[in-house]
Design a protein around this motif. Sequence first.
Motif, PDB file in Angstrom:
ATOM      1  N   UNK A   1       0.779  -1.164  -0.097  1.00  0.00           N
ATOM      2  CA  UNK A   1      -0.158   0.160  -0.133  1.00  0.00           C
ATOM      3  C   UNK A   1       0.697   1.078   0.119  1.00  0.00           C
ATOM      4  N   UNK A   2       2.220   1.086  -0.291  1.00  0.00           N
ATOM      5  CA  UNK A   2       3.134   2.302  -0.117  1.00  0.00           C
ATOM      6  C   UNK A   2       3.273   2.960   1.007  1.00  0.00           C
ATOM      7  N   UNK A   3       3.070   2.484   1.884  1.00  0.00           N
ATOM      8  CA  UNK A   3       3.039   3.256   3.330  1.00  0.00           C
ATOM      9  C   UNK A   3       4.721   3.468   3.675  1.00  0.00           C
ATOM     10  N   UNK A   4       5.403   2.323   3.235  1.00  0.00           N
ATOM     11  CA  UNK A   4       6.812   2.266   3.376  1.00  0.00           C
ATOM     12  C   UNK A   4       7.060   2.559   2.056  1.00  0.00           C
ATOM     13  N   UNK A   5       8.134   3.615   1.608  1.00  0.00           N
ATOM     14  CA  UNK A   5       8.687   3.447   0.336  1.00  0.00           C
ATOM     15  C   UNK A   5      10.164   3.224   0.374  1.00  0.00           C
ATOM     16  N   UNK A   6      10.897   3.417  -0.778  1.00  0.00           N
ATOM     17  CA  UNK A   6      12.076   2.995  -0.790  1.00  0.00           C
ATOM     18  C   UNK A   6      13.052   3.577   0.116  1.00  0.00           C
ATOM     19  N   UNK A   7      12.860   4.974   0.177  1.00  0.00           N
ATOM     20  CA  UNK A   7      13.757   5.776   1.391  1.00  0.00           C
ATOM     21  C   UNK A   7      13.611   5.171   2.634  1.00  0.00           C
ATOM     22  N   UNK A   8      12.115   4.907   3.246  1.00  0.00           N
ATOM     23  CA  UNK A   8      11.973   4.367   4.447  1.00  0.00           C
ATOM     24  C   UNK A   8      12.462   3.011   4.615  1.00  0.00           C
ATOM     25  N   UNK A   9      12.486   2.197   3.556  1.00  0.00           N
ATOM     26  CA  UNK A   9      13.128   0.711   3.811  1.00  0.00           C
ATOM     27  C   UNK A   9      14.737   0.810   3.942  1.00  0.00           C
ATOM     28  N   UNK A  10      15.123   2.237   3.260  1.00  0.00           N
ATOM     29  CA  UNK A  10      16.653   2.245   3.283  1.00  0.00           C
ATOM     30  C   UNK A  10      17.231   2.650   4.884  1.00  0.00           C
ATOM     31  N   UNK A  11      16.177   3.654   5.490  1.00  0.00           N
ATOM     32  CA  UNK A  11      16.487   4.086   6.764  1.00  0.00           C
ATOM     33  C   UNK A  11      15.966   2.976   7.760  1.00  0.00           C
ATOM     34  N   UNK A  12      14.975   2.267   7.461  1.00  0.00           N
ATOM     35  CA  UNK A  12      14.690   1.262   8.291  1.00  0.00           C
ATOM     36  C   UNK A  12      15.717   0.124   8.432  1.00  0.00           C
ATOM     37  N   UNK A  13      16.215  -0.172   7.478  1.00  0.00           N
ATOM     38  CA  UNK A  13      17.533  -1.287   7.469  1.00  0.00           C
ATOM     39  C   UNK A  13      18.629  -0.611   8.129  1.00  0.00           C
ATOM     40  N   UNK A  14      19.118   0.780   7.881  1.00  0.00           N
ATOM     41  CA  UNK A  14      20.065   1.291   8.948  1.00  0.00           C
ATOM     42  C   UNK A  14      19.534   1.319  10.446  1.00  0.00           C
TER      43      UNK A  14
END
Length: 75
Positions: A26-39
């Motif tokens: 549902x695009x709540x998490x976008x690619x930038x969010x995923x990168x931040x989350x992984x960090x």
Amino acid sequence: MDDLLEILKELHPEVDFETCKTLVDDKILDSFDIVSLITEISDTFDVKVPASEIIPENFNSIDSIWELIQKLMDE
């Protein structure tokens, strides 16, 4: 899992992560969010998330993210 929930709430405080199962779909998490989350996951849980694990299925819910973290901690 409380640490993970806190990380997610910092990204999007308006989302109920405990019930949402379609964070990526549902695009709540976008690619930038995923990168931040992984960090944040790497820093908080002292794990490295390999590129092969960065797939939507692993980030669609707090449960799937937690399963990924547990798997990486066991390796």
